[in-house]
Motif scaffolding. Structure first.
Motif, PDB file in Angstrom:
ATOM      1  N   LYS A 120      -0.535   1.376   2.324  1.00  0.00           N
ATOM      2  CA  LYS A 120      -0.166   0.311   3.259  1.00  0.00           C
ATOM      3  C   LYS A 120      -0.643  -1.041   2.723  1.00  0.00           C
ATOM      4  O   LYS A 120       0.061  -2.037   2.789  1.00  0.00           O
ATOM      5  N   GLN A 123       1.610  -2.146   0.013  1.00  0.00           N
ATOM      6  CA  GLN A 123       2.886  -2.627   0.538  1.00  0.00           C
ATOM      7  C   GLN A 123       2.730  -4.029   1.123  1.00  0.00           C
ATOM      8  O   GLN A 123       3.618  -4.875   0.971  1.00  0.00           O
ATOM      9  N   LEU A 133       6.140  -2.946   8.899  1.00  0.00           N
ATOM     10  CA  LEU A 133       6.201  -1.606   8.328  1.00  0.00           C
ATOM     11  C   LEU A 133       6.672  -0.651   9.417  1.00  0.00           C
ATOM     12  O   LEU A 133       6.085  -0.594  10.501  1.00  0.00           O
ATOM     13  N   SER A 148       7.771   2.890   5.917  1.00  0.00           N
ATOM     14  CA  SER A 148       6.462   3.424   5.567  1.00  0.00           C
ATOM     15  C   SER A 148       6.229   4.658   6.414  1.00  0.00           C
ATOM     16  O   SER A 148       6.324   4.605   7.635  1.00  0.00           O
ATOM     17  N   ALA A 151       3.404   4.118   8.934  1.00  0.00           N
ATOM     18  CA  ALA A 151       3.438   2.859   9.694  1.00  0.00           C
ATOM     19  C   ALA A 151       2.678   2.955  11.004  1.00  0.00           C
ATOM     20  O   ALA A 151       2.143   1.968  11.492  1.00  0.00           O
TER      21      ALA A 151
ATOM     22  N   HIS B 308       5.659   1.075  -4.517  1.00  0.00           N
ATOM     23  CA  HIS B 308       5.407   0.437  -3.230  1.00  0.00           C
ATOM     24  C   HIS B 308       6.079  -0.938  -3.130  1.00  0.00           C
ATOM     25  O   HIS B 308       6.246  -1.468  -2.038  1.00  0.00           O
TER      26      HIS B 308
END
Lengths: 442, 372
Positions: A120, A123, A133, A148, A151, B308
Motif C-alpha cells: 500500500k 502504491q 485505493l 488494491s 484496500a 505497484h
C-alpha cells in the motif's frame, strides 16, 4: 539500525513535545516513555491521514520533524526531569541488550508485511498518496482509483512504511523499529511497577516474562504481523487505565491516542475499543460485588446455553426466535449459532504448544484472586476487559465461522497473542498486590 | 515468617519433584526401540542407502503411499515415532495414515527437516479390526503440472515405547521446537505438543503451590523468586534457541538484505516485472490495467508487488475481461499469464470470447505477455 533509531527518537520527541505543550503544568515531571512514543505515532498517523484526505503533498510531513526537534528542545530545557539515576541507566542498558537479543542480523519480513502494509505504501508513492485505493468491485464501479486487494485494511502501519520509503527510499528500518518499540514498552511498564514500589525481584521477573515468550519473540524478530502492534497498544491502554494517577501525562490525550491506534493498526481494533468501553461501563456502574456478578452471569449463560438439551422459544409468529443455535429478532437481526467443539484447539493453543511458556498456566489462579479479592475501581476496568475479551475469543471460535480456522492454530494464536501482553501485565499486577492478597481471607 | 517461607519452598520442592517423577515414571514402560527405516514396502530400486542417510525416491505423483511392514498388533506396543530427516521442501508433506481396508481412519502428521517425535495413537485390534499403516507423502502441485520427483532423504524412523527416556526426549524436543523463521512461517504446522497430562499436571502444581503460598502468607518477594525459578527452568530452551537463531542467521544471511527481492524466485519475478515495465513504457500503456494470471499465490502477489506503479488486477478469471473493458471504457489491456495456464503461449487456446484480438508480445521465464 541507525535509521530506526532516528525514527524511534523522532516519534518519542514528537509525542513528548505535543504532550508538553498540551499539559502546561509547571509542577509536573515529564519523561520519555512508551506513552509519548505512541502519542507521537498517533500524531503522525492523524496528520498524515488529514493531509491525504485534503490531497496535500507528502512534503507537509516535514512539519513532524519540526515538532520532534521542538520536543527535543523542550526536553533538554526542562531541568526538572530526574531520570538520570542508576535505575534509568540500568534500564537503558537492558533496553540495548534486549534490542540486540530480539533483533536478528538481517531484516526479515512476513508475507503479510509486504503484501498488505508495504504494498500500500509503494502504491501511494507511485500513484500519489491521496489516490483512492479500491477493491476490484468498487474500482469497477467508480471513476479513477487504483485496484488494491488490501484496500480495506487500515492505514496505520502502511503510513509508517510510507514514511520510511518517502524519506529515505527504504522501509528496512521497520524491522529494527519494532524491537525498539517493544523494548520501550517493556521498560516503561516495568518502570511503572518500580514507581509503585515493586521489588527488584518482581521487576526482573517482569523482564524475564516479557522477553521469553516464544511466539512473541518470533513476531518481534519477523516484523510484519499487525497482531503484535495491537498487543502492545492494548498493553499500554491497560497500564494507562491502571496507573493514570501516577503518570503526569495528559490522560485524555493518551487514552485517545491509544484508542485511535487500535483500529488504525488492524480492523479488529474496533472490537477491542468496544470491549474497553463496555468494560469501563460495567466496572464503573456496578457495585463492589461486580466481579461476583460478572462471574455469575458468565456461569449462568454458560449453564443455560450448554447444559440442557435443545431448547427453543419463539414469539410473534416465529419472527422472534431464541434457541441455542439460532437467534432472530424480526428482520433486523439474525445469527446462527452452530457450536463447534474447539475446546481442544483452545487448550492446545494456550497450554500445549509452548508458544507462551508457562504464562497461561497462571490463568486459573489469577482469575480466582480477582473474584475473591476486592480491587480498587481503577483496576476493575482492566480485569473486566480481560474477562470480556477472553470470553469473546472463546465465543468467536465456538459459534461463528471462525471455527473453521481454529484447527489451523495460527488463527487461535493470533487472537491469543493480542491478549498475551495484557495478561502478563495483569499477572505482574496481581503479584504486586500479593501482600494484600496474602493477608486476606475468603 | 521464616518458617512459613521454608514450608512454602519445601512444599514447592515436593510438588514439582512429585510432578516430574509422576510425568516421567507413571505408566512408563521398558525402553524399546524399533528401527523401521527399512520397513517401507517399496519397489526395487526406489530406496537406497548412503552413509548416514536413506533415500526414498518419490515417484512423480502428487500423493505417494508406502506401506510400513509391521503387524497391526505391534503398533500398539509403541507410543512415539522418531523421525530424523533433514529433507525440507516447502510443498512436500508427510504423514502416517492408518487404514482399515481402503478406509483411512487416523492420521499423524510428521514434521520433516529435523529430528522430531510424533505420538502414535494406541489403536487396538478390537477398535477397527486389522489395519495397516502407510507413510504418505504429498506434494502440492497445480493441476496439469508435472510433479518433481524429489528424493526424500532421512536418517531414521524409529518406534519407541513409552519409556522414561522417550518421554524426556519428547519433552525436550517440544520445548526446543521453536519454529525456524521463514518468509511466512508464523502460520505454523503445529505438530508437536505437550501431552494433556503434562498440562494438567503443571496447571495443578502451579495453582496448588500458589494457593499454599497464599495460605502461608509468604511475602511477595519469596513468591516472585519461586515463580521466577520455575519460569527460568522452563524457558531455558528459548535462550538456547535464540542464541542458535542469531548464529544461524549470521552465517546464512551474512549480507545486506536486498529490498527488491527476497529470494531466488523473487529475483526472477523482479526481472520479469522490469521487462514488463519496459514494455509498458514502449507501448505507452501506463494508464491501462494489467491482469496477472498465475495459480501460484506467491508469484502472483509478488508480481503485483513489483508492478505497484501500475493498476494491477489479480485473482480474476477470463470472464472478467469483457466486464472490465466495458465498465472502464477501454479496448486494450495487458495480461501477464503463467505458461502453466497458457501452454506454449498459444493465445488461441484461451477461447474466442475472451479475446477478439489477442496478440502475444513476448514470453519469458514461464510467463506470456499478451495484449488483449
Amino acid at each position: 539500525m541507525i535509521e530506526a533509531l532516528i525514527f524511534w527518537l523522532g516519534f518519542i520527541f514528537l509525542g513528548f513535545g505535543v504532550n508538553f505543550l498540551l499539559v502546561r503544568k509547571k509542577n509536573k515531571q515529564f519523561g520519555l516513555d512508551a506513552f509519548v512514543l505512541f502519542l507521537g505515532l498517533f500524531v503522525f498517523i492523524v496528520l498524515a491521514q488529514i493531509f491525504q484526505f485534503l490531497g496535500w503533498s507528502p512534503d507537509c510531513l516535514w512539519v513532524i520533524p519540526i515538532f520532534s526537534f521542538l520536543g527535543l528542545f523542550l526536553w533538554l530545557k526542562d531541568k526538572r526531569f530526574q531520570y538520570w539515576d542508576y535505575m534509568t541507566v540500568l534500564h537503558l542498558f537492558l533496553a540495548v541488550l534486549m534490542v540486540w537479543w530480539l533483533a536478528l542480523d538481517m531484516p526479515l519480513s512476513a508475507w503479510d508485511s509486504w503484501l498488505v502494509w508495504e504494498l500500500k505504501a509503494k502504491q501511494w508513492l507511485a500513484h500519489g498518496w491521496s489516490i483512492n485505493l479500491l477493491q476490484f468491485q468498487d474500482w469497477l464501479h467508480s471513476d479513477g482509483g487504483v485496484v488494491s486487494s488490501t484496500a480495506h485494511y487500515p492505514d496505520g502501519l502502511s503510513l509508517l512504511f510510507f514514511l520510511g520509503k518517502w524519506m529515505s527510499g527504504s522501509s528496512v528500518w521497520m524491522a529494527w523499529f519494532l524491537p525498539l518499540v517493544y523494548v520501550t514498552i517493556v521498560v516503561t511498564v516495568i518502570d511503572v511497577f518500580r514507581k509503585q514500589g515493586a521489588s527488584w525481584s518482581l521487576q526482573i521477573f517482569g523482564y524475564l516474562v516479557f522477553f521469553t515468550l516464544p511466539l512473541i519473540n518470533n513476531h518481534i524478530m519477523m516484523e510484519g504481523y499487525a497482531d503484535i502492534w495491537l498487543a502492545m497498544t492494548l498493553l499500554l491502554l491497560m497500564v494507562q487505565l491502571a496507573y493514570r494517577h501516577y503518570y503526569h501525562h495528559h490522560h485524555f490525550l493518551m487514552m485517545l491516542s491509544l484508542i485511535f491506534l487500535l483500529p488504525a493498526f488492524k480492523l479488529e481494533g474496533w472490537f477491542w475499543v468496544a470491549l474497553f468501553l463496555t468494560a469501563q461501563f460495567i466496572a464503573q456502574f456496578l457495585n463492589n460485588r461486580y466481579r461476583l456478578i460478572l462471574a455469575g452471569l458468565i456461569l449462568v449463560v454458560f449453564v443455560v446455553w450448554f447444559v440442557p438439551s435443545y431448547w427453543h422459544f419463539s414469539w410473534a409468529g416465529r419472527t422472534v426466535v431464541f434457541s441455542q443455535f439460532f437467534i432472530q429478532l424480526g428482520s433486523y437481526f439474525s445469527i446462527q449459532l452452530v457450536p463447534h467443539d474447539i475446546s481442544s484447539e483452545i487448550i492446545t493453543g494456550l497450554l500445549l504448544q509452548n508458544n507462551w511458556g508457562l504464562l497461561w498456566y497462571f490463568l486459573p489462579v489469577v482469575m480466582l484472586i480477582w473474584v475473591l479479592i476486592k480491587y480498587p475501581k481503577d483496576d476493575r476496568v482492566n480485569q473486566v476487559f480481560f474477562v470480556l475479551s477472553f470470553v469473546s475469543f472463546v465465543l468467536l471460535f465456538t459459534f461463528t465461522d471462525a471455527a473453521q480456522w481454529a484447527e489451523n492454530y495460527a488463527a487461535v494464536n493470533r487472537v491469543v497473542l493480542q491478549l498475551t501482553l495484557c495478561f502478563v501485565f495483569l499477572l505482574l499486577h496481581t503479584l504486586m498486590s500479593w501482600d494484600r492478597v496474602a493477608n486476606k481471607r475468603i | 515468617m521464616l518458617k512459613n517461607t521454608l514450608l512454602f519452598l519445601l512444599s514447592g520442592f515436593l510438588i514439582w519433584s512429585s510432578l516430574v517423577l509422576f510425568l516421567l515414571f507413571n505408566g512408563s514402560e521398558e525402553q524399546q526401540v524399533k528401527d523401521i527405516s527399512r520397513s517401507f514396502k517399496v519397489k526395487p530400486g526406489q530406496m537406497f542407502q548412503t552413509e548416514g542417510h536413506y533415500h526414498l525416491s518419490v515417484l512423480g505423483t502428487p500423493v505417494a503411499e508406502y506401506l510400513v511392514e509391521l503387524p497391526s498388533h505391534q503398533w500398539s506396543e509403541y507410543t512415539y515415532l522418531l523421525v530424523d530427516s533433514d529433507f525440507q521442501q516447502t510443498d512436500f508433506h508427510a504423514q502416517l495414515v492408518w487404514k482399515s481396508g481402503d478406509v483411512a481412519f487416523q492420521t499423524v502428521p510428521l514434521e520433516l527437516g529435523k529430528s522430531g517425535m510424533a505420538i502414535i495413537p494406541r489403536i487396538t485390534l478390537n477398535e477397527n479390526g486389522p489395519f495397516e499403516v502407510y507413510l504418505q507423502m504429498t506434494q502440492s502441485v497445480d493441476l496439469g503440472e508435472v510433479t518433481n520427483a524429489p528424493e526424500f532423504r532421512f536418517k531414521r524412523f524409529e518406534l519407541m515405547t513409552d519409556s522414561v527416556q522417550a518421554r524426556l526426549m519428547y519433552s525436550w524436543l517440544v520445548m526446543t521446537d521453536l519454529k525456524s523463521l521463514k518468509i511466512s512461517s508464523l502460520n505454523f504446522w503445529a505438530i508437536q505438543f505437550f501431552s494433556i497430562s503434562f498440562a494438567c499436571g503443571v496447571l495443578f502444581a502451579l495453582t496448588i503451590w500458589i494457593v499454599i503460598g497464599w495460605l502461608l502468607k509468604v511475602e511477595m518477594k519469596v513468591m516472585v523468586l519461586a515463580l521466577m525459578s520455575i519460569w527460568i527452568i522452563f524457558s531455558t530452551p528459548i535462550w538456547l534457541n535464540q542464541w542458535q537463531m542469531k548464529g544461524l542467521m549470521k552465517s546464512q544471511f551474512d549480507k545486506l538484505a536486498d529490498n527488491n527481492a527476497i529470494n531466488g524466485l523473487d529475483y526472477r519475478l523482479k526481472k520479469i516485472s522490469d521487462h514488463l515495465s519496459q514494455t509498458i513504457t514502449e507501448l505507452h500503456m501506463e494508464n491501462l490495467p494489467i491482469m496477472i494470471m498465475d495459480h501460484n499465490a506467491f508469484s502472483r502477489t509478488r508480481l503485483a508487488y513489483h508492478l505497484h506503479r501500475y493498476n494491477v488486477l489479480t485473482a480474476l478469471s477470463l470472464n472478467n475481461i469483457p466486464v472490465v473493458k466495458s465498465k472502464k471504457g477501454i479496448s486494450t489491456m495487458l495480461m501477464l499469464i503463467s505458461q502453466q495456464l497458457l501452454p506454449e503461449c498459444e493465445v488461441v487456446t484461451l477461447g474466442v470470447n475472451a479475446f477478439d484480438d489477442g496478440r502475444l508480445i513476448w514470453s519469458e521465464q514461464g510467463y506470456c505477455l499478451v495484449k488483449i
